[in-house]
Design an enzyme around this catalytic site. Structure first.
Site, mmCIF file in Angstrom:
data_model
loop_
_atom_site.group_PDB
_atom_site.id
_atom_site.type_symbol
_atom_site.label_atom_id
_atom_site.label_comp_id
_atom_site.label_asym_id
_atom_site.label_seq_id
_atom_site.Cartn_x
_atom_site.Cartn_y
_atom_site.Cartn_z
ATOM 1 N N ASP A 1 5.572 -1.501 38.176
ATOM 2 C CA ASP A 1 5.336 -0.533 39.248
ATOM 3 C C ASP A 1 5.934 -0.997 40.565
ATOM 4 O O ASP A 1 5.966 -2.195 40.872
ATOM 5 C CB ASP A 1 3.832 -0.295 39.410
ATOM 6 C CG ASP A 1 3.226 0.325 38.157
ATOM 7 O OD1 ASP A 1 3.986 0.884 37.354
ATOM 8 O OD2 ASP A 1 2.002 0.238 37.982
ATOM 9 N N GLU B 1 5.402 -1.878 33.182
ATOM 10 C CA GLU B 1 4.042 -2.386 33.382
ATOM 11 C C GLU B 1 3.064 -1.839 32.351
ATOM 12 O O GLU B 1 2.071 -2.474 32.024
ATOM 13 C CB GLU B 1 3.552 -2.012 34.792
ATOM 14 C CG GLU B 1 2.258 -2.695 35.192
ATOM 15 C CD GLU B 1 1.960 -2.575 36.678
ATOM 16 O OE1 GLU B 1 0.796 -2.327 37.007
ATOM 17 O OE2 GLU B 1 2.879 -2.725 37.500
ATOM 18 N N TYR C 1 -1.699 8.305 35.515
ATOM 19 C CA TYR C 1 -2.245 6.954 35.735
ATOM 20 C C TYR C 1 -3.280 6.964 36.869
ATOM 21 O O TYR C 1 -2.984 7.402 37.978
ATOM 22 C CB TYR C 1 -1.098 6.007 36.080
ATOM 23 C CG TYR C 1 -1.512 4.561 36.187
ATOM 24 C CD1 TYR C 1 -1.969 3.857 35.073
ATOM 25 C CD2 TYR C 1 -1.441 3.888 37.404
ATOM 26 C CE1 TYR C 1 -2.337 2.526 35.167
ATOM 27 C CE2 TYR C 1 -1.808 2.552 37.507
ATOM 28 C CZ TYR C 1 -2.266 1.877 36.379
ATOM 29 O OH TYR C 1 -2.629 0.562 36.476
#
Length: 889
Positions: free
Chosen positions: A109, A9, A338
């Protein structure tokens, strides 16, 4: 030999996969957009690269937003590239179509959104003919190299993932159907009187707005009540201590209609309060007290929403700003993991990574953090606790923590956010803080009654995790002021009699509930499931709330952009347009659009779909039926107004002196008694798609003029700025609302040529360099109006000679054109709040227009006195500049 294409991703995940596979699959060669070895090609998206769209035949253009074209329920959805990531999409599709690529691995993800990102890319890459390459799913909750290698050993089949893919597509298409049709139906309804009144609705944005509107309704309906507290000061051998009167027999009221303002320490008449204060003054008292130890653990690691809330509370950062800073720390500086996560835990195999991170921090030059990292390592604080390491609480991503890379060159705002995350990361491993909490009850017998006074003290015994935050945290918890829980209490000996030195009846007023800030609104969105009565739907929303951590900031910004809310300081205030939308949804009987239950219902059904208990077709049939119901209710509504709670203006009718009242669409004369049809005078509530606030309507009626105002839209939907006037029509024998663009607009419309010959220029146009002159109500570029030399204008630079009631002198425009900004001007008046404010006018080259610039100043909400009180940085154009005046469209 056939190769397998792995699509991650994000680029960082692609790199992690390459690093993990290299020892078992051989070295990868790095190319511009992918990595490759003999077995694998690894590439990545950057989030969503493709979005769903209606086929061309069903795409209703803005100018045709009428009921004739609704509802829009296409038989299928086409896909279109997202403009800003087109080049990345091309690179991924190129790899997917390679003849030597025989299989795909979805390494996006682990969740519904990751599934959708991959499926749409795969579909787009196939075009009219599917790719027909076998697909497997890499499902990761941890990003350690071993976890990635284990994931490749246990790839899931395409068949296993089909239910999740169906749920992902269904949620995406359902949001499109309800958002597009709801927005166009409400816009068509509100534009029936002409013009273009854009009225956006959505499954997440409208319930979020409803939360803010409901709070504002409570504030407006609130009636303050007087109450009294009795504050005493008692003298003991060791010194004085305070106490507050309370009724030990008080029971908190419960049930519907319970008065939440009743409290044990409140009295509701001054007479009673003064009588008690007078009775106890100078009297002896007996003391009982109970001391017990208590502990407090640090907060959990941050997910995005909790980080946004904390940064808003501590620094005043908007949710959008915090996300942008966290994204920069992740992408540019590689300093944080992230950020778009809803998890506050780490995977169970992350203990070694955490230890490495702690060692990096201990060795870093950031002394205020490194000393605590060293303490954690030296004392063995880093242990595998379920509070931190828990696979069951890790969703698509784990909590936000620092990476192994020590950052450098951070901006002040980035440093603040990095420190916030690092402190929480350190604190979560430290022991709990330990306190001794003392509750002291002083009883004073007077005038035949016994009166009770409570005193609470809280003493920090062992700081534990609070050492990471220093004095700031101790005072956060202790709040050490006399009379508060955190005070240090003088000792009282067992059996000692104290004296009531002072007793005062203090008059206070009940206060309305606080308006939402971004921090509290994010919390309400996250916990929206608690507002749902149905247990099954509440359970479905438990982990979800309204929106996702990644989208909540954008939802709030969207409501601000569409003028449903405005920011004032840290408060979010709903506008007249927001109240009008809620009135409309209630009146049309489509309130489900404003309720979090809609999300709960969808989540419940989508989770059934993920388990294979509900088909995609059945769910989409229900969504289509709901869409048709919403459009039908709006289309078939045939009454003149919509029932609602409407205002009466203070200014009388200019035609007959009657009472002017609000209805759904207009402000209209209702005669001298306020109940009849009146004289026929009225004006629209939302001319040009911009809704009057009540005070604006009153001011407009009184002065028969208002503006210039922003936020109008032309029939084609484009924004413009204008003034409004009430003018008497001899033909109708009544007053009518008209747009007033000034003399220069009339000249432009008639095509009359303007002659600037002999007039002095104020300076060069910041857009094209041509001379700028005063012209009518504006300063304009000589190429922005029709002239003899250039009948067709080629530039659009224009700025008002009066902006928000502030006259802009020619000298100030000269200064702006030569230096980029004016002096500080102090007579601007906000159209929204009616408050005066100071600002510079400055040329904003990014926006291509003149905007406001605010002087650097101390923050209205400074940091706590114990924190380093730095001056707030000067405003950034991207977040604080407001267009001073847009070109009329």
């Amino acid at each position: 030999m056939s190769k397998t294409l792995v699509i991650a991703e994000k680029p960082s995940v692609a790199q992690d996969i390459v690093r993990a596979l290299t020892p078992v699959a051989g070295k990868f060669e790095k190319h511009e957009d992918h990595f490759e070895n003999d077995q694998y090609v690894v590439t990545s998206a950057v989030g969503h690269l493709v979005e769903i769209a209606a086929p061309e035949a069903y795409d209703v253009k803005r100018g045709k937003w009428s009921f004739a074209h609704l509802p829009v329920i296409p038989p299928h959805f086409d896909l279109k590239p997202i403009d800003k990531t087109k080049s990345r999409l091309s690179a991924v599709v190129k790899q997917a179509k390679r003849k030597d690529v025989g299989a795909l691995v979805n390494a996006c993800d682990a969740g519904r959104e990751g599934e959708l990102i991959f499926r749409l890319i795969e579909q787009y890459a196939g075009g009219a003919k599917p790719l027909n390459k076998p697909v497997q799913r890499l499902w990761l909750q941890s990003m350690t190299p071993q976890a990635i290698r284990d994931g490749f050993e246990q790839l899931r089949s395409d068949e296993q993932m089909r239910p999740l893919a169906d749920a992902a597509r269904s949620r995406s298409e359902a949001d499109w159907l309800v958002g597009i049709n709801g927005t166009r139906a409400m816009t068509a309804f509100n534009s029936r009187d002409g013009g273009f009144f854009l009225t956006t609705v959505g499954r997440v944005q409208t319930p979020t707005l409803a939360v803010v509107v409901e709070r504002e309704e409570k504030i407006r309906a609130f009636k303050s009540r007087d109450y009294w507290e009795i504050h005493a000061v008692f003298g003991a051998q060791a010194g004085q201590y305070p106490g507050k009167w309370f009724d030990p027999a008080f029971k908190k009221p419960s049930g519907d209609g319970a008065d939440a303002e009743l409290k044990a320490d409140r009295l509701w008449t001054e007479r009673d309060a003064q009588a008690i204060a007078q009775a106890v003054r100078g009297q002896p008292g007996t003391v009982t007290e109970e001391s017990k130890p208590t502990t407090q653990a640090s907060g959990l690691l941050y997910d995005l929403t909790s980080l946004q809330r904390e940064a808003n509370g501590r620094f005043g950062f908007s949710a959008k700003t915090t996300l942008a800073l966290a994204q920069s720390l992740y992408e540019k500086h590689k300093a944080l993991t992230y950020p778009r996560t809803d998890s506050r835990a780490l995977p169970e195999d992350y203990l070694p990574t955490v230890r490495q991170t702690m060692e990096m921090l201990a060795a870093s030059p950031l002394h205020h953090l490194s000393q605590h990292a060293r303490t954690a390592l030296d004392n063995g604080y880093i242990k595998p606790t379920k509070r931190v390491f828990d696979n069951s609480k890790v969703s698509d991503h784990f909590a936000i923590i620092p990476t192994l890379q020590a950052p450098s060159g951070l901006s002040e705002a980035e440093q603040k956010l990095y420190d916030l995350v690092v402190r929480r990361f350190l604190a979560v491993f430290f022991p709990s803080a330990e306190f001794m909490v003392t509750t002291r009850i002083t009883k004073v017998a007077a005038a035949g009654a016994t009166h009770h006074f409570k005193t609470e003290g809280k003493v920090l015994v062992k700081p534990g995790w609070m050492a990471v935050y220093g004095k700031e945290a101790a005072e956060d918890v202790e709040d050490a002021k006399a009379g508060d829980k955190g005070q240090n209490l003088v000792a009282v000996q067992p059996g000692e009699t104290v004296r009531t030195d002072e007793a005062t009846a203090k008059g206070l007023k009940t206060r309305p509930p606080a308006r939402y800030s971004e921090a509290t609104l994010l919390g309400a969105m996250e916990g929206a499931g608690k507002m749902v009565d149905d247990e099954e739907l509440r359970s479905a929303m438990q982990e979800k709330g309204l929106g996702t951590p990644a989208t909540r900031a954008a939802i709030i910004e969207g409501l601000l952009t569409e003028k449903y809310m405005l920011r004032e300081g840290r408060e979010l205030i709903p506008t007249a347009k927001a109240f009008q939308l809620m009135t409309l949804l209630r009146g049309l009987g489509v309130e489900e659009l404003s309720k979090p239950e809609l999300t709960g219902e969808w989540e419940h059904k989508l989770s059934q779909m993920e388990r294979g208990q509900l088909s995609r077709e059945a769910f989409m049939r229900e969504i289509a039926a709901m869409t048709e119901h919403i459009v039908k209710k709006a289309k078939e509504y045939d009454r003149d107004t919509v029932p609602g709670n409407y205002a009466t203006l203070a200014t009388p009718c200019p035609n007959c002196g009657g009472v002017v009242k609000e209805n759904y669409r207009r402000y209209a004369c209702t005669g001298a008694d306020g109940k009849s049809d009146g004289c026929g005078f009225s004006f629209g509530k939302s001319p040009g798609g911009r809704t009057f606030e009540i005070d604006e309507a009153d001011a407009f009626l009184a002065a028969k003029h208002i503006g210039p105002l922003e936020g109008f839209r032309s029939k084609a939907g484009w924004p413009f700025v204008a003034e409004l006037a009430l003018k008497f029509s001899d033909e109708d024998k009544n007053w009518k609302l008209e747009f007033d663009f000034g003399d220069d607009k009339k000249e432009e419309e008639t095509g009359e040529l303007v002659d600037f010959a002999g007039r002095d220029s104020l300076g060069p146009c910041p857009k094209c360099g041509s001379p700028v002159h005063a012209h009518g109500a504006n300063y304009v570029c000589s190429k922005a109006v029709p002239t003899v030399g250039q009948p067709t204008p080629s530039c659009d630079f224009k700025s008002g000679t009066t902006i928000l009631q502030q006259d802009i002198a020619p000298e100030q425009m000269q200064k702006l054109l030569s230096t980029g900004k004016t002096d500080l001007l102090d007579k601007f008046v906000s159209n929204k709040t009616r408050r005066a404010f100071k600002a510079f006018l400055a040329w904003d080259p990014g926006a291509g227009k003149v905007g406001f610039e605010f002087e650097p100043r101390e923050s209205k909400y400074p940091p706590r006195k114990t924190a380093a009180a730095k001056k707030a940085p000067a405003k950034k154009a991207a977040t604080r500049k407001t267009p001073a005046r847009k070109t009329a469209g």
